[in-house]
Motif scaffolding. Structure first.
Motif, PDB file in Angstrom:
ATOM      1  N   VAL A   1       0.857  -1.183   0.000  1.00  0.00           N
ATOM      2  CA  VAL A   1       0.000   0.000   0.000  1.00  0.00           C
ATOM      3  C   VAL A   1       0.894   1.233   0.000  1.00  0.00           C
ATOM      4  CG1 VAL A   1      -1.905  -1.163   1.205  1.00  0.00           C
ATOM      5  CG2 VAL A   1      -0.174   0.066   2.535  1.00  0.00           C
ATOM      6  N   SER A   2       0.303   2.397  -0.202  1.00  0.00           N
ATOM      7  CA  SER A   2       1.072   3.637  -0.153  1.00  0.00           C
ATOM      8  C   SER A   2       1.397   3.992   1.296  1.00  0.00           C
ATOM      9  CB  SER A   2       0.284   4.777  -0.809  1.00  0.00           C
ATOM     10  OG  SER A   2      -0.830   5.105  -0.008  1.00  0.00           O
ATOM     11  N   VAL A   3       2.371   4.849   1.458  1.00  0.00           N
ATOM     12  CA  VAL A   3       2.737   5.313   2.803  1.00  0.00           C
ATOM     13  C   VAL A   3       1.556   6.047   3.430  1.00  0.00           C
ATOM     14  CG1 VAL A   3       4.244   6.879   4.087  1.00  0.00           C
ATOM     15  CG2 VAL A   3       5.212   5.373   2.352  1.00  0.00           C
ATOM     16  N   SER A   4       0.824   6.827   2.650  1.00  0.00           N
ATOM     17  CA  SER A   4      -0.325   7.556   3.208  1.00  0.00           C
ATOM     18  C   SER A   4      -1.417   6.586   3.667  1.00  0.00           C
ATOM     19  CB  SER A   4      -0.883   8.574   2.213  1.00  0.00           C
ATOM     20  OG  SER A   4      -1.342   7.941   1.050  1.00  0.00           O
ATOM     21  N   THR A   5      -1.555   5.447   2.997  1.00  0.00           N
ATOM     22  CA  THR A   5      -2.510   4.430   3.434  1.00  0.00           C
ATOM     23  C   THR A   5      -2.059   3.814   4.754  1.00  0.00           C
ATOM     24  OG1 THR A   5      -3.209   3.959   1.171  1.00  0.00           O
ATOM     25  CG2 THR A   5      -3.599   2.230   2.802  1.00  0.00           C
ATOM     26  N   ALA A   6      -0.768   3.553   4.891  1.00  0.00           N
ATOM     27  CA  ALA A   6      -0.224   3.026   6.151  1.00  0.00           C
ATOM     28  C   ALA A   6      -0.446   4.040   7.273  1.00  0.00           C
ATOM     29  CB  ALA A   6       1.256   2.710   5.993  1.00  0.00           C
ATOM     30  N   GLN A   7      -0.252   5.319   6.985  1.00  0.00           N
ATOM     31  CA  GLN A   7      -0.483   6.364   7.984  1.00  0.00           C
ATOM     32  C   GLN A   7      -1.947   6.383   8.413  1.00  0.00           C
ATOM     33  OE1 GLN A   7       1.079   9.591   5.609  1.00  0.00           O
ATOM     34  NE2 GLN A   7       2.881   9.772   6.939  1.00  0.00           N
ATOM     35  N   ALA A   8      -2.858   6.267   7.444  1.00  0.00           N
ATOM     36  CA  ALA A   8      -4.286   6.265   7.760  1.00  0.00           C
ATOM     37  C   ALA A   8      -4.644   5.073   8.642  1.00  0.00           C
ATOM     38  CB  ALA A   8      -5.112   6.243   6.474  1.00  0.00           C
ATOM     39  N   ALA A   9      -4.046   3.918   8.362  1.00  0.00           N
ATOM     40  CA  ALA A   9      -4.324   2.721   9.159  1.00  0.00           C
ATOM     41  C   ALA A   9      -3.858   2.912  10.604  1.00  0.00           C
ATOM     42  CB  ALA A   9      -3.636   1.508   8.534  1.00  0.00           C
ATOM     43  N   LEU A  10      -2.647   3.427  10.791  1.00  0.00           N
ATOM     44  CA  LEU A  10      -2.141   3.629  12.157  1.00  0.00           C
ATOM     45  C   LEU A  10      -2.920   4.710  12.882  1.00  0.00           C
ATOM     46  CD1 LEU A  10       1.716   3.148  11.896  1.00  0.00           C
ATOM     47  CD2 LEU A  10      -0.053   1.531  12.546  1.00  0.00           C
ATOM     48  N   ARG A  11      -3.381   5.710  12.158  1.00  0.00           N
ATOM     49  CA  ARG A  11      -4.206   6.760  12.776  1.00  0.00           C
ATOM     50  C   ARG A  11      -5.503   6.149  13.314  1.00  0.00           C
ATOM     51  NH1 ARG A  11      -3.068  10.515   9.465  1.00  0.00           N
ATOM     52  NH2 ARG A  11      -4.406   9.755   7.804  1.00  0.00           N
ATOM     53  N   LEU A  12      -6.129   5.271  12.541  1.00  0.00           N
ATOM     54  CA  LEU A  12      -7.351   4.611  12.989  1.00  0.00           C
ATOM     55  C   LEU A  12      -7.075   3.701  14.190  1.00  0.00           C
ATOM     56  CD1 LEU A  12     -10.348   4.100  12.677  1.00  0.00           C
ATOM     57  CD2 LEU A  12      -9.817   2.422  10.899  1.00  0.00           C
ATOM     58  N   LEU A  13      -5.971   2.968  14.153  1.00  0.00           N
ATOM     59  CA  LEU A  13      -5.612   2.126  15.299  1.00  0.00           C
ATOM     60  C   LEU A  13      -5.372   2.968  16.549  1.00  0.00           C
ATOM     61  CD1 LEU A  13      -3.269  -0.374  13.460  1.00  0.00           C
ATOM     62  CD2 LEU A  13      -5.420  -0.963  14.593  1.00  0.00           C
ATOM     63  N   ARG A  14      -4.772   4.152  16.395  1.00  0.00           N
ATOM     64  CA  ARG A  14      -4.590   5.073  17.536  1.00  0.00           C
ATOM     65  C   ARG A  14      -5.944   5.549  18.042  1.00  0.00           C
ATOM     66  NH1 ARG A  14      -0.120   6.989  14.765  1.00  0.00           N
ATOM     67  NH2 ARG A  14      -1.307   8.673  13.835  1.00  0.00           N
ATOM     68  N   ASP A  15      -6.829   5.918  17.120  1.00  0.00           N
ATOM     69  CA  ASP A  15      -8.169   6.379  17.509  1.00  0.00           C
ATOM     70  C   ASP A  15      -8.923   5.299  18.282  1.00  0.00           C
ATOM     71  OD1 ASP A  15      -7.627   8.781  16.233  1.00  0.00           O
ATOM     72  OD2 ASP A  15      -8.908   8.348  14.492  1.00  0.00           O
ATOM     73  N   ARG A  16      -8.674   4.055  17.951  1.00  0.00           N
ATOM     74  CA  ARG A  16      -9.339   2.931  18.626  1.00  0.00           C
ATOM     75  C   ARG A  16      -8.653   2.544  19.933  1.00  0.00           C
ATOM     76  NH1 ARG A  16     -10.843  -1.245  13.684  1.00  0.00           N
ATOM     77  NH2 ARG A  16     -12.346   0.126  12.675  1.00  0.00           N
ATOM     78  N   GLY A  17      -7.529   3.190  20.238  1.00  0.00           N
ATOM     79  CA  GLY A  17      -6.838   2.920  21.491  1.00  0.00           C
ATOM     80  C   GLY A  17      -5.982   1.665  21.472  1.00  0.00           C
ATOM     81  N   LEU A  18      -5.704   1.132  20.283  1.00  0.00           N
ATOM     82  CA  LEU A  18      -4.922  -0.095  20.190  1.00  0.00           C
ATOM     83  C   LEU A  18      -3.427   0.159  20.135  1.00  0.00           C
ATOM     84  CD1 LEU A  18      -7.147  -2.119  17.716  1.00  0.00           C
ATOM     85  CD2 LEU A  18      -6.986  -2.373  20.194  1.00  0.00           C
ATOM     86  N   VAL A  19      -3.030   1.320  19.626  1.00  0.00           N
ATOM     87  CA  VAL A  19      -1.615   1.666  19.535  1.00  0.00           C
ATOM     88  C   VAL A  19      -1.419   3.101  20.019  1.00  0.00           C
ATOM     89  CG1 VAL A  19      -1.233   0.085  17.591  1.00  0.00           C
ATOM     90  CG2 VAL A  19      -1.688   2.497  17.131  1.00  0.00           C
ATOM     91  N   GLU A  20      -0.168   3.400  20.351  1.00  0.00           N
ATOM     92  CA  GLU A  20       0.198   4.744  20.813  1.00  0.00           C
ATOM     93  C   GLU A  20       1.392   5.213  20.004  1.00  0.00           C
ATOM     94  OE1 GLU A  20       1.319   3.745  24.782  1.00  0.00           O
ATOM     95  OE2 GLU A  20      -0.734   3.902  25.537  1.00  0.00           O
ATOM     96  N   GLY A  21       1.328   6.444  19.530  1.00  0.00           N
ATOM     97  CA  GLY A  21       2.461   7.023  18.820  1.00  0.00           C
ATOM     98  C   GLY A  21       3.320   7.828  19.768  1.00  0.00           C
ATOM     99  N   HIS A  22       4.625   7.692  19.649  1.00  0.00           N
ATOM    100  CA  HIS A  22       5.572   8.454  20.458  1.00  0.00           C
ATOM    101  C   HIS A  22       6.471   9.231  19.506  1.00  0.00           C
ATOM    102  CE1 HIS A  22       4.353   6.425  24.145  1.00  0.00           C
ATOM    103  NE2 HIS A  22       4.328   5.311  23.438  1.00  0.00           N
ATOM    104  N   GLN A  23       6.329  10.549  19.520  1.00  0.00           N
ATOM    105  CA  GLN A  23       7.045  11.418  18.597  1.00  0.00           C
ATOM    106  C   GLN A  23       8.535  11.080  18.535  1.00  0.00           C
ATOM    107  OE1 GLN A  23       5.412  13.680  16.720  1.00  0.00           O
ATOM    108  NE2 GLN A  23       7.291  14.132  15.640  1.00  0.00           N
TER     109      GLN A  23
END
Length: 77
Positions: A42-64
Motif C-alpha cells: 500500500v502507499s505510505v499515506s494508506t499506512a499512515q491512515a491505518a495507524l491513525r485509525l488504530l490510535r483512535d481505537r486505542g490499540l496503539v500509541e504514537g511516540h514522537q
C-alpha cells in the motif's frame, strides 16, 4: 463481483488480529510507515491512515520521534 475492503482497513484488521491473538504484545513496536507500505503493498499515506485509525481505537500509541507501539491497555478489541 464482491468488493474488497479498503486497503487501510485491510491493514487495520490484520494488525488488530495480531494484537488480539497475542502475536503483538503491549509495548511492542510496530513497523515504520515505509515498512508497512512494503509489507501490505500500500502507499505510505494508506499506512499512515491505518495507524491513525488504530490510535483512535486505542490499540496503539504514537511516540514522537520513537515510533508506534501497541498500547499497554488496548481499549477496543
Amino acid at each position: 463481483m464482491p468488493s474488497r475492503p479498503a486497503d487501510y482497513l485491510r491493514v487495520v484488521d490484520d494488525i488488530t488480529e495480531q494484537i488480539r491473538s497475542g502475536e503483538l504484545s503491549p509495548g511492542d513496536k510496530l513497523p515504520t510507515y515505509a515498512q508497512l507500505s512494503d509489507t501490505y503493498k500500500v502507499s505510505v499515506s494508506t499506512a499512515q491512515a491505518a495507524l491513525r485509525l488504530l490510535r483512535d481505537r486505542g490499540l496503539v500509541e504514537g511516540h514522537q520521534g520513537k515510533g508506534t507501539y501497541v498500547a499497554e491497555q488496548a481499549t477496543e478489541m
